[in-house]
Design an enzyme around this catalytic site. Structure first.
Site, PDB file in Angstrom:
ATOM      1  N   THR A 107      45.802  38.576  34.519  1.00 16.41           N
ATOM      2  CA  THR A 107      45.687  37.173  33.732  1.00 16.41           C
ATOM      3  C   THR A 107      45.965  35.891  34.448  1.00 16.41           C
ATOM      4  O   THR A 107      45.814  35.927  35.893  1.00 16.41           O
ATOM      5  CB  THR A 107      47.165  37.584  32.636  1.00 16.41           C
ATOM      6  OG1 THR A 107      47.031  36.506  31.897  1.00 16.41           O
ATOM      7  CG2 THR A 107      48.367  37.533  33.441  1.00 16.41           C
ATOM      8  N   ASP A 126      28.090  41.698  35.819  1.00 20.72           N
ATOM      9  CA  ASP A 126      27.299  40.838  35.365  1.00 20.72           C
ATOM     10  C   ASP A 126      28.021  39.882  34.184  1.00 20.72           C
ATOM     11  O   ASP A 126      28.028  38.567  34.389  1.00 20.72           O
ATOM     12  CB  ASP A 126      26.017  41.356  34.542  1.00 20.72           C
ATOM     13  CG  ASP A 126      24.784  41.752  35.652  1.00 20.72           C
ATOM     14  OD1 ASP A 126      25.110  41.521  36.857  1.00 20.72           O
ATOM     15  OD2 ASP A 126      24.005  42.574  35.174  1.00 20.72           O
ATOM     16  N   ASN A 135      39.135  40.006  34.822  1.00 18.75           N
ATOM     17  CA  ASN A 135      40.420  40.467  34.084  1.00 18.75           C
ATOM     18  C   ASN A 135      40.779  41.836  34.205  1.00 18.75           C
ATOM     19  O   ASN A 135      41.756  42.271  34.094  1.00 18.75           O
ATOM     20  CB  ASN A 135      40.518  40.009  32.394  1.00 18.75           C
ATOM     21  CG  ASN A 135      39.762  41.154  31.817  1.00 18.75           C
ATOM     22  OD1 ASN A 135      38.702  41.626  32.058  1.00 18.75           O
ATOM     23  ND2 ASN A 135      40.465  41.175  30.284  1.00 18.75           N
ATOM     24  N   TYR A 175      49.236  35.465  20.374  1.00 19.44           N
ATOM     25  CA  TYR A 175      49.861  36.489  19.722  1.00 19.44           C
ATOM     26  C   TYR A 175      51.292  36.358  19.412  1.00 19.44           C
ATOM     27  O   TYR A 175      51.998  37.164  18.737  1.00 19.44           O
ATOM     28  CB  TYR A 175      49.451  38.004  20.218  1.00 19.44           C
ATOM     29  CG  TYR A 175      49.753  38.344  21.725  1.00 19.44           C
ATOM     30  CD1 TYR A 175      50.996  38.772  21.887  1.00 19.44           C
ATOM     31  CD2 TYR A 175      48.723  37.770  22.679  1.00 19.44           C
ATOM     32  CE1 TYR A 175      51.194  38.949  23.357  1.00 19.44           C
ATOM     33  CE2 TYR A 175      49.100  38.451  23.812  1.00 19.44           C
ATOM     34  CZ  TYR A 175      50.293  38.795  24.379  1.00 19.44           C
ATOM     35  OH  TYR A 175      50.589  38.911  25.699  1.00 19.44           O
ATOM     36  N   SER A 194      53.963  39.776  28.920  1.00 21.57           N
ATOM     37  CA  SER A 194      52.551  40.316  28.633  1.00 21.57           C
ATOM     38  C   SER A 194      52.923  41.790  27.954  1.00 21.57           C
ATOM     39  O   SER A 194      53.779  42.448  28.076  1.00 21.57           O
ATOM     40  CB  SER A 194      52.094  40.922  30.301  1.00 21.57           C
ATOM     41  OG  SER A 194      50.995  41.568  29.831  1.00 21.57           O
ATOM     42  N   ASP A 233      37.326  40.808  28.411  1.00 21.07           N
ATOM     43  CA  ASP A 233      37.813  39.683  27.191  1.00 21.07           C
ATOM     44  C   ASP A 233      36.487  39.345  26.321  1.00 21.07           C
ATOM     45  O   ASP A 233      36.705  39.357  25.268  1.00 21.07           O
ATOM     46  CB  ASP A 233      38.152  38.351  27.925  1.00 21.07           C
ATOM     47  CG  ASP A 233      39.759  38.558  28.605  1.00 21.07           C
ATOM     48  OD1 ASP A 233      40.260  39.328  28.011  1.00 21.07           O
ATOM     49  OD2 ASP A 233      40.092  37.737  29.354  1.00 21.07           O
ATOM     50  N   LYS A 239      42.348  35.228  37.348  1.00 23.69           N
ATOM     51  CA  LYS A 239      41.045  35.703  36.968  1.00 23.69           C
ATOM     52  C   LYS A 239      39.923  35.232  37.982  1.00 23.69           C
ATOM     53  O   LYS A 239      38.876  35.846  38.054  1.00 23.69           O
ATOM     54  CB  LYS A 239      40.613  35.291  35.489  1.00 23.69           C
ATOM     55  CG  LYS A 239      41.677  36.021  34.582  1.00 23.69           C
ATOM     56  CD  LYS A 239      41.271  35.856  33.106  1.00 23.69           C
ATOM     57  CE  LYS A 239      42.252  36.560  32.208  1.00 23.69           C
ATOM     58  NZ  LYS A 239      41.877  36.188  30.649  1.00 23.69           N
ATOM     59  N   GLY A 291      39.474  25.670  28.482  1.00 25.51           N
ATOM     60  CA  GLY A 291      39.946  26.346  29.398  1.00 25.51           C
ATOM     61  C   GLY A 291      39.158  27.808  29.892  1.00 25.51           C
ATOM     62  O   GLY A 291      38.134  27.862  29.527  1.00 25.51           O
ATOM     63  N   SER A 348      50.536  44.087  27.799  1.00 23.98           N
ATOM     64  CA  SER A 348      49.715  44.990  28.367  1.00 23.98           C
ATOM     65  C   SER A 348      50.479  46.297  28.958  1.00 23.98           C
ATOM     66  O   SER A 348      49.899  47.469  28.578  1.00 23.98           O
ATOM     67  CB  SER A 348      49.079  44.533  29.729  1.00 23.98           C
ATOM     68  OG  SER A 348      48.117  43.334  29.169  1.00 23.98           O
ATOM     69  N   GLY A 362      39.308  23.859  22.476  1.00 23.66           N
ATOM     70  CA  GLY A 362      39.873  23.973  24.007  1.00 23.66           C
ATOM     71  C   GLY A 362      38.886  24.326  24.761  1.00 23.66           C
ATOM     72  O   GLY A 362      37.780  24.312  24.459  1.00 23.66           O
TER      73      GLY A 362
END
Length: 283
Positions: A72, A88, A97, A225, A25, A113, A76, A138, A27, A136
Protein backbone atom coordinates in the site's frame (compact mmCIF):
# COMPACT_ATOMS: atom_id res chain seq x y z
CA UNK A 1 -10.16 -25.67 -7.24
CA UNK A 2 -7.24 -25.64 -9.66
CA UNK A 3 -3.53 -25.03 -9.20
CA UNK A 4 -1.14 -26.19 -6.52
CA UNK A 5 -0.26 -24.82 -3.12
CA UNK A 6 3.19 -23.40 -2.42
CA UNK A 7 3.73 -25.68 0.58
CA UNK A 8 6.24 -28.17 -0.81
CA UNK A 9 7.99 -30.13 1.91
CA UNK A 10 5.58 -28.85 4.53
CA UNK A 11 7.46 -25.54 4.79
CA UNK A 12 5.59 -22.57 6.17
CA UNK A 13 4.47 -20.12 3.50
CA UNK A 14 4.39 -16.48 4.42
CA UNK A 15 2.82 -13.34 3.00
CA UNK A 16 2.25 -9.85 4.36
CA UNK A 17 1.06 -6.34 3.62
CA UNK A 18 3.58 -3.51 3.79
CA UNK A 19 3.00 0.22 4.06
CA UNK A 20 3.12 3.19 6.39
CA UNK A 21 0.83 3.66 8.21
CA UNK A 22 -0.48 0.10 8.12
CA UNK A 23 -2.42 -0.56 11.35
CA UNK A 24 -5.74 0.19 9.63
CA UNK A 25 -5.26 -2.39 6.87
CA UNK A 26 -7.96 -5.02 6.42
CA UNK A 27 -5.72 -7.14 4.20
CA UNK A 28 -4.69 -9.56 6.99
CA UNK A 29 -8.36 -10.20 7.79
CA UNK A 30 -9.19 -10.98 4.16
CA UNK A 31 -6.17 -13.13 3.37
CA UNK A 32 -6.34 -15.12 6.61
CA UNK A 33 -10.03 -15.83 6.00
CA UNK A 34 -9.12 -17.13 2.55
CA UNK A 35 -6.34 -19.34 3.92
CA UNK A 36 -8.70 -20.87 6.47
CA UNK A 37 -11.36 -21.56 3.85
CA UNK A 38 -8.77 -23.07 1.48
CA UNK A 39 -7.32 -25.28 4.19
CA UNK A 40 -3.89 -23.60 4.11
CA UNK A 41 -3.18 -24.18 7.79
CA UNK A 42 0.56 -23.57 7.44
CA UNK A 43 0.20 -20.20 5.73
CA UNK A 44 0.51 -16.88 7.55
CA UNK A 45 -0.25 -13.30 6.56
CA UNK A 46 1.10 -10.40 8.61
CA UNK A 47 1.44 -6.62 8.42
CA UNK A 48 4.62 -4.56 8.67
CA UNK A 49 4.97 -0.80 8.97
CA UNK A 50 7.60 -0.17 6.30
CA UNK A 51 8.41 3.15 4.67
CA UNK A 52 10.26 3.79 1.42
CA UNK A 53 13.66 4.01 3.11
CA UNK A 54 13.27 0.65 4.85
CA UNK A 55 11.78 -1.24 1.91
CA UNK A 56 14.99 -2.38 0.10
CA UNK A 57 16.47 -3.94 3.24
CA UNK A 58 13.19 -5.61 4.20
CA UNK A 59 12.68 -7.17 0.77
CA UNK A 60 16.33 -8.17 0.51
CA UNK A 61 16.14 -10.23 3.70
CA UNK A 62 13.07 -12.28 2.72
CA UNK A 63 13.78 -16.00 2.53
CA UNK A 64 12.35 -18.88 0.47
CA UNK A 65 9.40 -19.28 2.83
CA UNK A 66 7.89 -16.09 1.41
CA UNK A 67 5.16 -16.39 -1.24
CA UNK A 68 4.17 -12.78 -1.74
CA UNK A 69 3.60 -9.23 -0.56
CA UNK A 70 0.74 -6.76 -0.72
CA UNK A 71 1.83 -3.14 -0.96
CA UNK A 72 0.00 0.00 0.00
CA UNK A 73 1.09 3.61 0.09
CA UNK A 74 3.76 4.88 -0.09
CA UNK A 75 5.41 1.79 -1.58
CA UNK A 76 3.57 1.11 -4.84
CA UNK A 77 6.15 2.87 -7.00
CA UNK A 78 9.27 2.60 -4.86
CA UNK A 79 9.12 -1.21 -4.96
CA UNK A 80 9.50 -1.37 -8.75
CA UNK A 81 13.34 -1.10 -8.87
CA UNK A 82 13.52 -4.06 -6.46
CA UNK A 83 11.67 -6.42 -8.80
CA UNK A 84 12.79 -8.70 -11.64
CA UNK A 85 9.80 -7.81 -13.78
CA UNK A 86 6.34 -6.27 -13.60
CA UNK A 87 3.15 -7.01 -15.48
CA UNK A 88 1.84 -4.85 -18.29
CA UNK A 89 -1.02 -3.82 -16.02
CA UNK A 90 1.37 -2.53 -13.35
CA UNK A 91 3.57 -0.87 -15.95
CA UNK A 92 0.60 1.01 -17.39
CA UNK A 93 0.34 3.12 -14.21
CA UNK A 94 3.83 2.56 -12.80
CA UNK A 95 2.32 1.14 -9.61
CA UNK A 96 2.69 -2.31 -8.02
CA UNK A 97 0.43 -3.46 -5.20
CA UNK A 98 1.27 -7.16 -5.45
CA UNK A 99 4.59 -9.01 -5.44
CA UNK A 100 4.75 -12.75 -6.03
CA UNK A 101 7.94 -14.71 -5.32
CA UNK A 102 8.28 -17.48 -7.85
CA UNK A 103 9.73 -20.91 -7.09
CA UNK A 104 12.97 -19.97 -8.87
CA UNK A 105 13.38 -16.88 -6.68
CA UNK A 106 12.21 -14.13 -9.02
CA UNK A 107 10.21 -11.15 -7.73
CA UNK A 108 7.27 -10.40 -10.00
CA UNK A 109 5.12 -7.29 -9.56
CA UNK A 110 1.50 -6.81 -10.55
CA UNK A 111 -1.35 -4.36 -9.99
CA UNK A 112 -4.59 -6.00 -8.88
CA UNK A 113 -6.25 -2.66 -8.08
CA UNK A 114 -7.07 -2.06 -11.75
CA UNK A 115 -8.84 -5.38 -12.46
CA UNK A 116 -10.27 -5.14 -8.92
CA UNK A 117 -12.02 -1.87 -9.80
CA UNK A 118 -13.35 -3.39 -13.04
CA UNK A 119 -14.61 -6.49 -11.19
CA UNK A 120 -16.31 -4.41 -8.49
CA UNK A 121 -18.07 -2.33 -11.14
CA UNK A 122 -19.21 -5.42 -13.01
CA UNK A 123 -20.54 -6.87 -9.78
CA UNK A 124 -22.74 -3.76 -9.58
CA UNK A 125 -23.90 -4.31 -13.15
CA UNK A 126 -21.64 -1.81 -14.88
CA UNK A 127 -20.00 -3.26 -17.96
CA UNK A 128 -19.68 0.00 -19.89
CA UNK A 129 -20.36 3.73 -19.48
CA UNK A 130 -20.18 6.52 -22.02
CA UNK A 131 -18.56 9.03 -19.63
CA UNK A 132 -17.25 9.25 -16.08
CA UNK A 133 -15.78 11.60 -13.47
CA UNK A 134 -12.86 11.11 -11.10
CA UNK A 135 -12.51 13.05 -7.87
CA UNK A 136 -8.82 13.41 -7.06
CA UNK A 137 -5.52 12.85 -8.85
CA UNK A 138 -3.29 10.66 -6.71
CA UNK A 139 -1.99 7.13 -7.23
CA UNK A 140 -5.45 5.61 -6.78
CA UNK A 141 -6.82 8.01 -9.39
CA UNK A 142 -4.35 6.72 -11.98
CA UNK A 143 -5.49 3.15 -11.30
CA UNK A 144 -9.11 4.28 -11.57
CA UNK A 145 -8.29 5.90 -14.90
CA UNK A 146 -6.69 2.66 -16.11
CA UNK A 147 -9.83 0.78 -15.11
CA UNK A 148 -12.00 3.33 -16.91
CA UNK A 149 -9.91 2.77 -20.03
CA UNK A 150 -11.50 -0.70 -20.02
CA UNK A 151 -15.11 0.32 -19.40
CA UNK A 152 -15.59 3.96 -20.46
CA UNK A 153 -16.17 4.70 -24.13
CA UNK A 154 -16.11 8.50 -23.85
CA UNK A 155 -14.65 11.37 -21.87
CA UNK A 156 -13.41 11.22 -18.29
CA UNK A 157 -13.37 14.48 -16.33
CA UNK A 158 -10.90 14.63 -13.44
CA UNK A 159 -11.52 17.20 -10.71
CA UNK A 160 -8.22 18.26 -9.14
CA UNK A 161 -6.77 20.93 -6.87
CA UNK A 162 -3.66 22.06 -8.76
CA UNK A 163 -2.38 22.68 -12.27
CA UNK A 164 0.40 20.14 -11.67
CA UNK A 165 -2.09 17.42 -10.77
CA UNK A 166 -4.21 18.33 -13.78
CA UNK A 167 -1.21 17.95 -16.07
CA UNK A 168 -0.43 14.54 -14.53
CA UNK A 169 -3.96 13.26 -15.13
CA UNK A 170 -3.91 14.42 -18.74
CA UNK A 171 -0.57 12.66 -19.22
CA UNK A 172 -2.03 9.46 -17.76
CA UNK A 173 -4.92 9.78 -20.15
CA UNK A 174 -2.58 10.01 -23.13
CA UNK A 175 -0.60 7.05 -21.88
CA UNK A 176 -3.71 4.94 -21.27
CA UNK A 177 -5.37 6.07 -24.50
CA UNK A 178 -8.45 7.52 -22.83
CA UNK A 179 -9.83 11.02 -23.25
CA UNK A 180 -9.26 13.04 -20.07
CA UNK A 181 -10.40 16.57 -19.38
CA UNK A 182 -9.47 18.26 -16.12
CA UNK A 183 -11.51 20.70 -14.04
CA UNK A 184 -10.93 22.67 -10.87
CA UNK A 185 -11.89 21.07 -7.56
CA UNK A 186 -14.08 24.09 -6.81
CA UNK A 187 -16.44 22.78 -9.51
CA UNK A 188 -16.46 19.19 -8.23
CA UNK A 189 -20.17 19.36 -7.48
CA UNK A 190 -20.74 19.15 -11.23
CA UNK A 191 -19.08 15.73 -11.29
CA UNK A 192 -21.98 14.16 -9.42
CA UNK A 193 -24.27 14.13 -12.45
CA UNK A 194 -21.93 11.80 -14.37
CA UNK A 195 -23.06 8.20 -15.13
CA UNK A 196 -20.15 7.00 -12.98
CA UNK A 197 -18.27 8.95 -10.32
CA UNK A 198 -15.11 7.52 -8.76
CA UNK A 199 -13.99 9.25 -5.56
CA UNK A 200 -10.31 8.60 -4.85
CA UNK A 201 -9.63 11.22 -2.18
CA UNK A 202 -8.73 10.82 1.54
CA UNK A 203 -11.36 10.64 4.27
CA UNK A 204 -13.35 13.82 4.73
CA UNK A 205 -12.36 15.39 1.41
CA UNK A 206 -15.71 14.83 -0.31
CA UNK A 207 -17.96 15.53 2.70
CA UNK A 208 -18.78 19.02 1.48
CA UNK A 209 -20.04 17.56 -1.82
CA UNK A 210 -22.84 15.58 -0.17
CA UNK A 211 -25.22 18.52 -0.41
CA UNK A 212 -24.69 18.59 -4.20
CA UNK A 213 -25.87 15.03 -4.89
CA UNK A 214 -28.58 15.20 -7.59
CA UNK A 215 -32.06 13.83 -7.03
CA UNK A 216 -31.47 10.81 -9.25
CA UNK A 217 -27.76 9.95 -8.98
CA UNK A 218 -26.32 7.14 -11.06
CA UNK A 219 -23.33 5.22 -9.64
CA UNK A 220 -20.72 6.29 -7.08
CA UNK A 221 -17.55 4.30 -6.50
CA UNK A 222 -15.97 5.59 -3.28
CA UNK A 223 -12.61 3.91 -2.64
CA UNK A 224 -12.80 4.49 1.13
CA UNK A 225 -14.00 1.79 3.51
CA UNK A 226 -13.21 3.21 6.95
CA UNK A 227 -15.04 5.30 8.02
CA UNK A 228 -18.06 4.05 6.10
CA UNK A 229 -20.31 5.25 4.77
CA UNK A 230 -18.78 8.57 3.85
CA UNK A 231 -21.14 11.54 3.91
CA UNK A 232 -21.15 11.49 0.12
CA UNK A 233 -21.94 7.77 -0.06
CA UNK A 234 -24.69 8.05 2.56
CA UNK A 235 -26.44 10.88 0.71
CA UNK A 236 -25.98 9.05 -2.60
CA UNK A 237 -27.67 5.92 -1.22
CA UNK A 238 -30.45 7.96 0.37
CA UNK A 239 -31.26 9.40 -3.04
CA UNK A 240 -31.43 5.93 -4.57
CA UNK A 241 -28.08 5.85 -6.35
CA UNK A 242 -25.89 2.76 -6.63
CA UNK A 243 -22.81 2.80 -4.41
CA UNK A 244 -19.66 0.71 -4.74
CA UNK A 245 -17.43 0.86 -1.63
CA UNK A 246 -13.74 0.65 -0.98
CA UNK A 247 -14.40 -2.70 0.68
CA UNK A 248 -15.70 -4.01 -2.65
CA UNK A 249 -12.43 -2.93 -4.27
CA UNK A 250 -10.32 -4.31 -1.43
CA UNK A 251 -12.02 -7.70 -1.62
CA UNK A 252 -11.73 -8.03 -5.39
CA UNK A 253 -8.06 -7.03 -5.51
CA UNK A 254 -7.32 -9.33 -2.55
CA UNK A 255 -9.01 -12.24 -4.33
CA UNK A 256 -6.54 -11.86 -7.18
CA UNK A 257 -3.63 -11.61 -4.75
CA UNK A 258 -4.63 -14.80 -2.94
CA UNK A 259 -4.93 -16.66 -6.23
CA UNK A 260 -1.53 -15.47 -7.45
CA UNK A 261 0.28 -16.13 -4.18
CA UNK A 262 -1.22 -19.54 -3.40
CA UNK A 263 -1.83 -20.88 -6.89
CA UNK A 264 -5.36 -21.87 -5.86
CA UNK A 265 -8.44 -20.69 -7.75
CA UNK A 266 -11.01 -19.49 -7.18
CA UNK A 267 -10.35 -17.62 -3.96
CA UNK A 268 -13.38 -17.64 -1.61
CA UNK A 269 -14.70 -14.14 -2.27
CA UNK A 270 -17.83 -14.55 -0.14
CA UNK A 271 -15.84 -15.66 2.89
CA UNK A 272 -13.37 -12.83 2.44
CA UNK A 273 -16.10 -10.20 2.11
CA UNK A 274 -17.91 -11.46 5.21
CA UNK A 275 -14.68 -11.37 7.21
CA UNK A 276 -14.03 -7.80 6.10
CA UNK A 277 -17.56 -6.67 6.96
CA UNK A 278 -17.36 -8.22 10.43
CA UNK A 279 -13.98 -6.62 11.11
CA UNK A 280 -15.21 -3.17 10.05
CA UNK A 281 -18.38 -3.52 12.15
CA UNK A 282 -16.24 -4.25 15.21
CA UNK A 283 -14.17 -1.07 14.84
Amino acid sequence: MNGATRTDGGRRCRAAVLGSPIDHSLSPVLHRAAYEELGLDNWSYDRFDIDEAALPEFVGKLGPEWAGLSLTMPLKRSVIPLLDRISDTAASVEAVNTVVFTEDGRRVGDNTDIPGIVAALRETGIEQVDSAAILGAGATASSALAALARVCTGEVVAYVRSAARAAEMRQWGERLDIEVRTADWADAGRALSAPLVIATTPAGTTDALASSVPERPATLFDVLYDPWPTDLAARWSAYGGAVVSGLDLLVHQAVLQVEQMTGLTPAPIGTMRTAGEKSLAAR
